[in-house]
Write a protein that holds these residues in place. Sequence first.
Motif, short mmCIF file in Angstrom:
data_model
loop_
_atom_site.label_atom_id
_atom_site.label_comp_id
_atom_site.label_asym_id
_atom_site.label_seq_id
_atom_site.Cartn_x
_atom_site.Cartn_y
_atom_site.Cartn_z
N GLU A 1 0.83 -1.21 0.00
CA GLU A 1 0.00 0.00 0.00
C GLU A 1 0.87 1.26 0.00
N LYS A 2 2.02 1.20 0.64
CA LYS A 2 2.93 2.35 0.65
C LYS A 2 3.49 2.60 -0.75
N ILE A 3 3.82 1.53 -1.47
CA ILE A 3 4.32 1.67 -2.84
C ILE A 3 3.24 2.28 -3.72
N VAL A 4 2.01 1.78 -3.59
CA VAL A 4 0.90 2.30 -4.39
C VAL A 4 0.70 3.78 -4.10
N ALA A 5 0.68 4.13 -2.83
CA ALA A 5 0.47 5.55 -2.44
C ALA A 5 1.57 6.44 -2.97
N SER A 6 2.79 5.91 -3.05
CA SER A 6 3.91 6.73 -3.54
C SER A 6 3.76 7.10 -5.01
N LEU A 7 2.94 6.34 -5.75
CA LEU A 7 2.75 6.60 -7.18
C LEU A 7 1.49 7.42 -7.46
N ALA A 8 0.71 7.72 -6.43
CA ALA A 8 -0.52 8.48 -6.62
C ALA A 8 -0.20 9.88 -7.15
N PRO A 9 -1.09 10.42 -7.97
CA PRO A 9 -0.86 11.78 -8.51
C PRO A 9 -0.79 12.80 -7.39
N LYS A 10 0.20 13.67 -7.48
CA LYS A 10 0.38 14.68 -6.44
C LYS A 10 -0.51 15.88 -6.69
#
Length: 229
Positions: free
Chosen positions: A220-229
Amino acid sequence: MLAIVPDDVESKAERAVVEFNWQGDSRPLRQTIDSIQATNPAAMSKIADARLICALAERDADAAKNALAAFGENKPHLTTDNVPLTRLLLEGVIARMARDDDKAQSAFTAARAEQEKTVQAQPNYGPALCVLGLIDAGLGRKEEALREGRRAVELLPVEKDAINGPAMMKYLAMIAAWVGDKDFACEQLAKAVRFPNSPSYGQLKLLPFWDPLRGDPRFEKIVASLAPK
């Protein structure tokens, strides 16, 4: 492209796939597909990849089967890497998504017989090996699957191919996830996402290939790191 050819269905679908990968939202893709279906149904076979991506993301097994049938003799490419997935492999994924374990097992078994011939003809071709590894993972053949995935990474490292090398790492992570080795899966995925052509936010967030890792805080941390800023 759309400014030049505004009615080109493949460009419309590709633009919606970009939105899917970037925003992690299947709704614009679904709306685009529905619009093409309503206005130009004869062109639906031209957007089979987009249809399959959307159906998998929405866990719509019937729509996924219809999309898969639209490929004909062509092999699906659900991402921009040079790893064509086989129809039988994807039939297994769809069956498993629909919780039809017997059908999934049957599809993966047939997929293995087919893919093994490809690997025998090209024993040092990383993309073919990683697909075989994924099939073996689907069959629960843990040791064989991990060995094939690791070999694919060795044959096509990032230093040799900056586009497809990370794809080998991605599929090794997927193989590890499918066989239940979450530690190794997250470790490999964390490496893969550092490179161009790595799994997108939308793919990791929505596609069923990654379901075995859902809820794991590292994933989930990896996924969140790729979320649009």
